[in-house]
Design a protein around this motif. Structure first.
Motif, PDB file in Angstrom:
ATOM      1  N   GLY A  31       0.818  -1.252  -0.078  1.00 34.28           N
ATOM      2  CA  GLY A  31       0.109  -0.008   0.017  1.00 34.28           C
ATOM      3  C   GLY A  31       0.746   1.358  -0.005  1.00 34.28           C
ATOM      4  O   GLY A  31       0.072   2.415   0.125  1.00 34.28           O
ATOM      5  N   ALA A  32       2.057   1.210  -0.038  1.00 39.13           N
ATOM      6  CA  ALA A  32       3.157   2.196  -0.152  1.00 39.13           C
ATOM      7  C   ALA A  32       2.896   2.824  -1.710  1.00 39.13           C
ATOM      8  O   ALA A  32       4.101   2.729  -2.227  1.00 39.13           O
ATOM      9  N   THR A  33       2.010   3.313  -2.174  1.00 41.28           N
ATOM     10  CA  THR A  33       1.787   3.762  -3.852  1.00 41.28           C
ATOM     11  C   THR A  33       2.910   4.682  -4.158  1.00 41.28           C
ATOM     12  O   THR A  33       3.576   4.291  -4.913  1.00 41.28           O
ATOM     13  N   ASP A  34       3.225   5.789  -3.447  1.00 39.76           N
ATOM     14  CA  ASP A  34       3.836   6.906  -3.891  1.00 39.76           C
ATOM     15  C   ASP A  34       5.493   6.247  -3.853  1.00 39.76           C
ATOM     16  O   ASP A  34       6.414   6.471  -4.701  1.00 39.76           O
ATOM     17  N   GLU A  35       5.803   5.403  -2.780  1.00 35.51           N
ATOM     18  CA  GLU A  35       7.254   4.786  -2.770  1.00 35.51           C
ATOM     19  C   GLU A  35       7.337   3.845  -3.976  1.00 35.51           C
ATOM     20  O   GLU A  35       8.495   3.674  -4.564  1.00 35.51           O
ATOM     21  N   ALA A  36       6.390   3.028  -4.203  1.00 33.19           N
ATOM     22  CA  ALA A  36       6.553   2.168  -5.200  1.00 33.19           C
ATOM     23  C   ALA A  36       6.588   2.823  -6.528  1.00 33.19           C
ATOM     24  O   ALA A  36       7.451   2.282  -7.417  1.00 33.19           O
ATOM     25  N   THR A  60      -0.670  -0.071 -10.189  1.00 31.47           N
ATOM     26  CA  THR A  60      -0.564   0.550  -9.104  1.00 31.47           C
ATOM     27  C   THR A  60      -1.128   1.836  -9.060  1.00 31.47           C
ATOM     28  O   THR A  60      -2.101   2.350  -8.136  1.00 31.47           O
ATOM     29  N   LEU A  61      -1.035   2.745 -10.344  1.00 32.45           N
ATOM     30  CA  LEU A  61      -1.632   3.843 -10.321  1.00 32.45           C
ATOM     31  C   LEU A  61      -3.314   3.822 -10.466  1.00 32.45           C
ATOM     32  O   LEU A  61      -3.832   4.544  -9.850  1.00 32.45           O
ATOM     33  N   ALA A  62      -3.544   2.798 -11.104  1.00 28.35           N
ATOM     34  CA  ALA A  62      -5.138   2.628 -11.372  1.00 28.35           C
ATOM     35  C   ALA A  62      -5.727   2.080 -10.153  1.00 28.35           C
ATOM     36  O   ALA A  62      -6.852   2.656  -9.856  1.00 28.35           O
ATOM     37  N   ASN A  63      -5.133   1.397  -9.313  1.00 28.56           N
ATOM     38  CA  ASN A  63      -5.638   1.115  -8.004  1.00 28.56           C
ATOM     39  C   ASN A  63      -5.531   2.427  -6.968  1.00 28.56           C
ATOM     40  O   ASN A  63      -6.504   2.141  -6.271  1.00 28.56           O
ATOM     41  N   ALA A  64      -4.813   3.292  -7.204  1.00 30.31           N
ATOM     42  CA  ALA A  64      -4.857   4.517  -6.261  1.00 30.31           C
ATOM     43  C   ALA A  64      -5.870   5.482  -7.157  1.00 30.31           C
ATOM     44  O   ALA A  64      -6.045   6.720  -6.523  1.00 30.31           O
ATOM     45  N   GLY A  65      -6.540   5.067  -8.316  1.00 25.74           N
ATOM     46  CA  GLY A  65      -7.453   6.112  -8.658  1.00 25.74           C
ATOM     47  C   GLY A  65      -7.004   7.008  -9.536  1.00 25.74           C
ATOM     48  O   GLY A  65      -7.718   7.954  -9.989  1.00 25.74           O
ATOM     49  N   ARG A  66      -5.737   6.819  -9.667  1.00 25.55           N
ATOM     50  CA  ARG A  66      -4.841   7.804 -10.819  1.00 25.55           C
ATOM     51  C   ARG A  66      -4.798   7.397 -12.104  1.00 25.55           C
ATOM     52  O   ARG A  66      -4.033   7.022 -12.811  1.00 25.55           O
TER      53      ARG A  66
END
Length: 102
Positions: A31-36, A60-66
């Protein structure tokens, strides 16, 4: 800890794509999206032909809604897959791109 072990590999070889990808994946899974995403960016900056990096960064971006950023990453990934002849990755990324870009 997987990340610590992979960071040890990177300490010996800062451009080890497999280790960098592994770190990015573990961070994303945790869940560390920005670090990933930073790790994916470093990976693709050092190894622009590492096709899986584009796909997993897009996920990862899609899962974060980006979604807009995910679409851009997929477009770059499709171009990479076409350039490197990776038809499987091309098909997967094009499918995800078609889903997101409607």
């Amino acid at each position: 800890d997987k990340i610590a072990g992979l960071r040890e590999i990177l300490a010996l070889d800062a451009k080890n794509s497999f280790a960098r990808y592994g770190i990015a994946m573990e961070l994303a899974k945790g869940g560390a999206t920005d670090e990933a995403l930073r790790e994916f960016d470093l990976l693709l900056g050092n190894d622009p032909d590492y096709t899986a990096g584009y796909f997993m960064a897009a996920q990862t971006l899609a899962n974060a809604g980006r979604i807009g950023e995910a679409i851009e990453r997929l477009k770059a990934g499709v171009a990479c897959a076409a350039r490197t002849g990776n038809q499987h990755a091309l098909s997967e990324m094009q499918g995800m791109l078609d889903e997101l870009d409607r």
